[in-house]
Write a protein that holds these residues in place. Structure first.
Motif, PDB file in Angstrom:
ATOM      1  N   HIS A   8       5.204   3.076  -8.634  1.00 15.34           N
ATOM      2  CA  HIS A   8       3.893   2.593  -8.190  1.00 15.34           C
ATOM      3  C   HIS A   8       3.141   1.956  -9.359  1.00 15.34           C
ATOM      4  O   HIS A   8       2.498   0.915  -9.219  1.00 15.34           O
ATOM      5  N   TYR A  62       2.457   4.995   0.304  1.00 14.15           N
ATOM      6  CA  TYR A  62       2.418   6.173   1.170  1.00 14.15           C
ATOM      7  C   TYR A  62       1.731   7.299   0.422  1.00 14.15           C
ATOM      8  O   TYR A  62       1.953   7.476  -0.787  1.00 14.15           O
ATOM      9  N   HIS A  91       3.917   7.603  -8.736  1.00 15.27           N
ATOM     10  CA  HIS A  91       4.961   7.739  -9.753  1.00 15.27           C
ATOM     11  C   HIS A  91       5.088   6.418 -10.522  1.00 15.27           C
ATOM     12  O   HIS A  91       4.351   5.459 -10.264  1.00 15.27           O
ATOM     13  N   LEU A 102      12.556   0.611 -10.837  1.00 12.87           N
ATOM     14  CA  LEU A 102      12.633   1.176 -12.176  1.00 12.87           C
ATOM     15  C   LEU A 102      13.395   2.485 -12.110  1.00 12.87           C
ATOM     16  O   LEU A 102      13.167   3.288 -11.203  1.00 12.87           O
ATOM     17  N   ASP A 134      -1.355   3.677   2.356  1.00  8.89           N
ATOM     18  CA  ASP A 134      -0.783   3.617   3.698  1.00  8.89           C
ATOM     19  C   ASP A 134      -0.772   5.052   4.215  1.00  8.89           C
ATOM     20  O   ASP A 134       0.040   5.859   3.772  1.00  8.89           O
ATOM     21  N   ILE A 151       0.871  -1.178   0.000  1.00  7.16           N
ATOM     22  CA  ILE A 151       0.000   0.000   0.000  1.00  7.16           C
ATOM     23  C   ILE A 151       0.906   1.225   0.000  1.00  7.16           C
ATOM     24  O   ILE A 151       1.911   1.273   0.707  1.00  7.16           O
ATOM     25  N   HIS A 177       9.952  -7.250  -6.258  1.00  8.88           N
ATOM     26  CA  HIS A 177      10.362  -6.814  -7.607  1.00  8.88           C
ATOM     27  C   HIS A 177      11.467  -5.757  -7.502  1.00  8.88           C
ATOM     28  O   HIS A 177      11.727  -5.214  -6.430  1.00  8.88           O
ATOM     29  N   GLY A 230       8.161  -4.037  -3.480  1.00 10.45           N
ATOM     30  CA  GLY A 230       9.474  -3.663  -4.016  1.00 10.45           C
ATOM     31  C   GLY A 230      10.584  -4.149  -3.101  1.00 10.45           C
ATOM     32  O   GLY A 230      10.365  -4.432  -1.920  1.00 10.45           O
ATOM     33  N   GLU A 237       4.481  -1.528 -10.095  1.00 10.96           N
ATOM     34  CA  GLU A 237       4.007  -2.549  -9.145  1.00 10.96           C
ATOM     35  C   GLU A 237       2.544  -2.913  -9.408  1.00 10.96           C
ATOM     36  O   GLU A 237       2.163  -4.086  -9.402  1.00 10.96           O
ATOM     37  N   ASP A 295      12.919  -2.739  -1.626  1.00 11.36           N
ATOM     38  CA  ASP A 295      13.320  -1.932  -0.464  1.00 11.36           C
ATOM     39  C   ASP A 295      12.543  -2.270   0.803  1.00 11.36           C
ATOM     40  O   ASP A 295      12.929  -1.859   1.890  1.00 11.36           O
TER      41      ASP A 295
HETATM   42  O1  ME8 Z   1       6.929   1.520   0.926  1.00  9.66           O
HETATM   43  N1  ME8 Z   1      10.482   1.243  -8.848  1.00  9.66           N
HETATM   44  O2  ME8 Z   1       5.159   2.817   0.237  1.00  9.66           O
HETATM   45  P1  ME8 Z   1       5.791   3.544  -1.049  1.00  9.66           P
HETATM   46  C1  ME8 Z   1       9.718   0.191  -8.501  1.00  9.66           C
HETATM   47  N2  ME8 Z   1       3.836   2.368   2.418  1.00  9.66           N
HETATM   48  N3  ME8 Z   1       8.990   0.141  -7.379  1.00  9.66           N
HETATM   49  C2  ME8 Z   1       9.028   1.196  -6.558  1.00  9.66           C
HETATM   50  C3  ME8 Z   1       9.797   2.344  -6.851  1.00  9.66           C
HETATM   51  C4  ME8 Z   1      10.556   2.337  -8.068  1.00  9.66           C
HETATM   52  N4  ME8 Z   1      11.310   3.359  -8.467  1.00  9.66           N
HETATM   53  N5  ME8 Z   1       9.622   3.213  -5.833  1.00  9.66           N
HETATM   54  C5  ME8 Z   1       8.780   2.633  -4.950  1.00  9.66           C
HETATM   55  C6  ME8 Z   1       5.806   1.960   1.072  1.00  9.66           C
HETATM   56  N6  ME8 Z   1       8.413   1.419  -5.378  1.00  9.66           N
HETATM   57  C7  ME8 Z   1       4.944   1.501   2.233  1.00  9.66           C
HETATM   58  C8  ME8 Z   1       4.496   0.068   1.978  1.00  9.66           C
HETATM   59  S1  ME8 Z   1       3.118  -2.131   2.597  1.00  9.66           S
HETATM   60  C9  ME8 Z   1       2.379  -2.748   3.952  1.00  9.66           C
HETATM   61  C10 ME8 Z   1       3.613  -0.522   3.049  1.00  9.66           C
HETATM   62  C11 ME8 Z   1       7.522   0.445  -4.704  1.00  9.66           C
HETATM   63  O3  ME8 Z   1       4.711   4.435  -1.559  1.00  9.66           O
HETATM   64  C12 ME8 Z   1       7.970   0.150  -3.284  1.00  9.66           C
HETATM   65  O4  ME8 Z   1       9.009  -0.782  -3.277  1.00  9.66           O
HETATM   66  O5  ME8 Z   1       7.104   4.145  -0.705  1.00  9.66           O
HETATM   67  C13 ME8 Z   1       6.692  -0.374  -2.665  1.00  9.66           C
HETATM   68  O6  ME8 Z   1       6.525  -1.756  -2.908  1.00  9.66           O
HETATM   69  C14 ME8 Z   1       5.608   0.427  -3.397  1.00  9.66           C
HETATM   70  O7  ME8 Z   1       6.232   1.002  -4.546  1.00  9.66           O
HETATM   71  C15 ME8 Z   1       5.026   1.518  -2.530  1.00  9.66           C
HETATM   72  O8  ME8 Z   1       6.073   2.366  -2.077  1.00  9.66           O
END
Ligand code: ME8
Length: 522
Positions: free
Chosen positions: A27, A18, A24, A302, A55, A16, A299, A270, A30, A272
């Motif tokens: 997101h 943030y 972006h 990007l 989230d 979920i 995953h 992701g 994913e 991270d």
């Molecule tokens: O981490 N390339 O939220 P988020 C690919 N709220 N995937 C990416 C990315 C990129 N450049 N940047 C971010 C959070 N993501 C938490 C998660 S789950 C219970 C809580 C992916 O908005 C990132 O790895 O920062 C994550 O899986 C998702 O986008 C949301 O990232």
């Protein structure tokens, strides 16, 4: 033992997001990849639940709302609506969209807390250590790096986010008691963490020994209060991770959706945030006495032309801008085909245009267009009537049907790129078959054979149309419409069916246009 009905269900989630900023490309990546997996399973006859959401609690969101001078709820409502709009923009087939500020989630998180507490895994103590608001995570001194130049005196988490010293009363979760149980779980379930190269990182981290985790804070308000002590706000990751079980109906364990869908089959996230999903989340669930998800797939990230996406570099591409320029199914296909799923990937316009023009427009698009226009012209616009099949015909049909097994095998481990490779192998076979059989030349010499060749091709295009639905749903639907394939015979089980000779076909329309630079087009 799972019951018979349980076997045919499939519950998949994205992380979920943030709500501290709009969606972006990461997101979008994913959401699209998770959507492809969900659609694939539906096509394969599974009863799928696909969850995504936002989230919304925690210090990071609270601070961003303050910076924007708005109340956090109002701020969340605005950004959550942008994430919902992204799911529409990208044709994401999610069945539910959860927001952690919803009452259903509040109840679920508090119940999880009570169960963990009843197990004796929560105690009150004092936290003194480093915290990164951007990661919403605690770090040990040995994980930090010192700033240099004008950043001198500051300390940074591995993600590059600055950490701050936190010292306050806090509830702790006895994570230190779960190390061996987690290792035993990874050992007994070798595919719990995929891809395997990410699994090793997690295993090594756990082997080094886990420390208890601070799971509440007293210095901000934006979150879910600890039951019975509402001066404490629950750690946002405990709150956020619980979303996956909330959406199934928890804490009502007698609800149909809970019984049907929990535990989840796969959490797509992701790389991270592996630690939170493969260490904290299973430990919380073990403590609460609840079943663990079957898989966590991490995953890659990007980037843009090899560079990290960032506001300061000015290279952030919004999902909307990308769809506007290249087309939705084109973007979906490119992202799924170009990057081996699991690895990091790079977006470049050149590779995008290349995929659009070669794989989609030339290989699949032209195949459909050529065959359908020959049928329109030479077969009265109706599905032709085939005669006896030759070995060449059988080989092509066999390859097309056989691809499904390869696709399934690839998708067992979420190798989306390999699933698409298997489909495009058939596209290549079909194109070679058209050239070798030359139906245009048969028109005068052997019209019956021409009808057979065109029938075989049309039926293979039907199969291809069914196969590509998970990745390019709208275009696949257009292609199947042109073959007059009814809506209720478009699943993988229908591969064995065949086009009915004599069926009237609509006028052929191109499905995958070439990408043309604007200055070329004018
Ligand atoms: O981490 N390339 O939220 P988020 C690919 N709220 N995937 C990416 C990315 C990129 N450049 N940047 C971010 C959070 N993501 C938490 C998660 S789950 C219970 C809580 C992916 O908005 C990132 O790895 O920062 C994550 O899986 C998702 O986008 C949301 O990232």
């Amino acid at each position: 033992m799972p019951s018979e009905t349980k076997k045919n269900t499939f519950y998949i989630t994205t992380a979920i997001s943030y709500v501290n900023g709009p969606p972006h490309l990461g997101h979008a990546y994913e959401s699209i990849s998770t959507d492809v997996i969900a659609r694939f399973k539906r096509l394969d006859g599974y009863d799928v639940m696909f969850l995504t959401g936002t989230d919304e609690h925690g210090q990071k969101v609270e601070k961003t709302a303050q910076k924007n001078g708005v109340d956090p709820k109002e701020f969340c409502d605005d950004i959550a609506s942008k994430f919902k709009a992204m799911t529409d923009l990208l044709n994401i087939s999610n069945d539910d969209f959860i927001r952690t500020t919803e009452p259903r989630h509040h109840d679920s998180v508090q119940e999880i807390w009570r169960r963990i507490q009843a197990k004796g895994d929560i105690y009150l103590g004092k936290y003194a250590g480093w915290y990164s608001v951007r990661d919403e995570a605690y770090f040990g001194e040995d994980e930090l790096t010192k700033g240099e130049g004008d950043q001198k005196g500051k300390l940074f988490a591995p993600s590059g986010a600055e950490v701050e010293w936190v010292e306050e009363e806090s509830y702790f979760f006895k994570l230190s008691e779960y190390g061996d149980k987690l290792l035993a779980h990874y050992e007994a379930n070798p595919d719990f963490i995929l891809p395997h190269y990410r699994r090793n990182e997690v295993v090594n981290f756990v082997k080094q020994g886990l420390t208890d985790l601070s799971v509440s804070r007293t210095t901000f308000d934006w979150g879910i209060p600890v039951p019975g002590d509402d001066k404490h706000i629950m750690y946002v990751w405990l709150d956020a991770l619980t979303n996956y079980i909330t959406a199934t109906g928890f804490p009502d364990e007698s609800s149909e959706t809970y019984k049907k869908f929990w535990p989840a089959d796969i959490h797509v996230i992701g790389k991270d945030i592996m630690r939170f999903h493969t260490i904290y989340w299973p430990a919380f669930l073990m403590s609460a006495g609840l079943p663990l998800p079957k898989r966590v797939f991490g995953h890659g990230f990007l980037n843009i032309e090899g560079q990290k996406m960032s506001k300061s570099l000015g290279n952030v591409i919004t999902p909307q801008a990308m769809v506007d320029e290249f087309g939705l199914d084109q973007v979906r296909y490119f992202l799924m085909r170009e990057v081996p799923y699991g690895n990091d990937g790079s977006f470049s316009k050149e590779s995008m245009v290349n995929r659009i023009n070669s794989d989609l427009a030339n290989d699949l698009g032209n195949l459909g267009q050529r065959v359908l226009s020959m049928i329109a012209k030479n077969c009265d616009g109706k599905v032709p009537t085939p005669g006896a099949l030759t070995p060449d015909d059988d080989v092509l049909i066999g390859a097309a049907k056989g691809a499904l097994d390869e696709m399934r095998t690839a998708m067992e481990i979420q190798a989306i790129h390999r699933m698409l490779e298997a489909v495009w192998k058939v596209v290549g076979d079909a194109n070679r078959y058209v050239d070798a059989q030359a139906p245009w030349a048969l028109r005068k010499t052997d019209p019956d054979r021409m009808a057979t060749v065109l029938y075989v091709l049309a039926d293979v295009i039907r199969m291809l149309g069914i196969y590509v639905q998970s990745t390019v749903p709208a275009s696949a639907s257009k292609l199947l419409d042109q073959l007059a394939v009814a809506q209720d015979v478009r699943s993988f089980a229908d591969i064995e069916a065949a086009l009915v000779p004599g069926t009237e076909l609509p006028k052929p329309q191109p499905v995958f246009p070439r990408y043309v630079e604007e200055d070329e087009a004018n």
